[in-house]
Design an enzyme around this catalytic site. Structure first.
Site, PDB file in Angstrom:
ATOM      1  N   SER A  54     -14.914  16.455  45.702  1.00 58.08           N
ATOM      2  CA  SER A  54     -14.766  15.151  45.265  1.00 58.08           C
ATOM      3  C   SER A  54     -15.487  14.036  45.483  1.00 58.08           C
ATOM      4  CB  SER A  54     -13.323  14.750  44.876  1.00 58.08           C
ATOM      5  OG  SER A  54     -13.100  14.198  43.506  1.00 58.08           O
ATOM      6  N   ASP A  61     -12.499  18.503  32.921  1.00 57.15           N
ATOM      7  CA  ASP A  61     -12.815  17.534  34.327  1.00 57.15           C
ATOM      8  C   ASP A  61     -14.006  16.630  34.146  1.00 57.15           C
ATOM      9  OD1 ASP A  61     -13.110  15.650  36.221  1.00 57.15           O
ATOM     10  OD2 ASP A  61     -13.286  17.647  37.471  1.00 57.15           O
ATOM     11  N   HIS A 106      -9.760  19.124  37.957  1.00 53.36           N
ATOM     12  CA  HIS A 106     -10.102  18.437  39.089  1.00 53.36           C
ATOM     13  C   HIS A 106      -8.673  18.735  40.197  1.00 53.36           C
ATOM     14  CE1 HIS A 106     -12.576  15.370  40.779  1.00 53.36           C
ATOM     15  NE2 HIS A 106     -11.679  15.072  41.563  1.00 53.36           N
TER      16      HIS A 106
END
Length: 304
Positions: free
Chosen positions: A148, A242, A272
């Site tokens: 991320s 996501d 995610h």
């Protein structure tokens, strides 16, 4: 636009993971104070904490003035940058992930406790990432990995340190946010995905800068760089469900178009944050197998 049928895309084990996450980290958490967000995130990560595999140890030590956690093993060093929207997370949030990478690869892993927003606005986290990479790479080649926001920082460091005598053997970017157009593609299709929404992405984008970010700065958005030559071999992994999914695909494509080596993998039915589900969700376990295997290949100097 037709609504996405997440009930069919996402399997039962993943739904159980989503429900457990939401129970520990309510969807409205982003509206709370930063201190509360961090405390809730840390508690949520502890819910999924797997402990250390046998034989793995760790010590906390500063690298280039940045707090880090070192999991000793063989060379080359794997530098891990954690996710959390540049706002939450730290040495504890991904502690077991890093310990498991150490156990399964045998390599030294260094987790980076970069400075967080909004206490420290950009480029603080970027500077910390680059400082650690530069310092460790003076001792030998390194492998970069992150998820991320941490994947963004890994890629940004790889771009910035090209030609600086820094040898990066490869980078593994896990559901990265790299600066794709938030008005097209997965940002719209999966705007209301479980675990991360488009509104969440926009919130974290602005908080990193104390306002609207610079739009074409590759230290913020690696995907908007104008030069994709000279980058290390890259595995870019997107979770299908996501809003960030297309960033991994587009980033790999840019590297390939520039003559480099990259592979894009879309993990079907995953969401995610699925790294925390690697012990309970078969799809997440398979993805983690891919992550660990690729880190090991990069460490040996192998190509994709």
């Amino acid at each position: 636009m037709t609504a996405v049928d997440y009930q069919s895309l996402i399997d039962a084990p993943t739904w159980s993971f989503i429900e457990a996450t939401n129970a520990a980290y309510p969807p409205d958490t982003a509206s709370l104070t930063i201190a509360d967000q961090r405390a809730i995130y840390d508690r949520m990560c502890r819910v999924f904490f797997q402990g250390y595999p046998p034989g793995v140890t760790a010590r906390d030590e500063a690298v280039a003035g940045v707090p880090c956690r070192i999991y000793p093993g063989a060379d080359p060093v794997v530098i891990y940058l954690h996710g959390g929207g540049y706002v939450v997370g730290g040495l504890h949030s991904h502690d077991d992930v890093c310990a498991e990478i150490r156990a399964r690869t045998g390599l030294t892993v260094v987790a980076v406790d970069y400075r967080l927003s909004p206490d420290h606005l950009h480029p603080a986290a970027f500077d910390d990432a680059c400082g650690v990479v530069r310092a460790l790479a003076t001792k030998g080649p390194v492998v970069l990995a992150g998820d991320s926001a941490g994947a963004n920082l890994a890629a940004a460091a790889a771009h910035a340190l090209r030609g600086a005598g820094v040898k990066i053997l490869g980078q593994v970017l896990i559901y990265p946010g790299l600066g794709g157009d938030v008005n097209v593609g997965s940002y719209i299709t999966h705007a209301h995905a479980p675990m991360l929404t488009r509104d969440d992405v926009l919130f974290y984008k602005d908080i990193r800068h104390g306002g609207p970010p610079p739009e074409d700065d590759p230290t913020v958005y690696p995907l908007r760089d104008t030069d994709f030559t000279g980058l290390p071999p890259t595995l870019a992994i997107g979770a299908e469900c996501d809003p960030l999914a297309d960033d991994a695909r587009d980033y790999a494509a840019r590297i390939i178009a520039a003559g480099g080596q990259a592979e894009w993998v879309e993990e079907k039915g995953l969401v995610h944050g699925y790294l925390r589900a690697r012990a309970s969700v078969p799809r997440a376990a398979a993805s983690f197998d891919r992550i660990v295997a690729t880190i090991s290949r990069f460490a040996k100097g192998e190509t994709l």
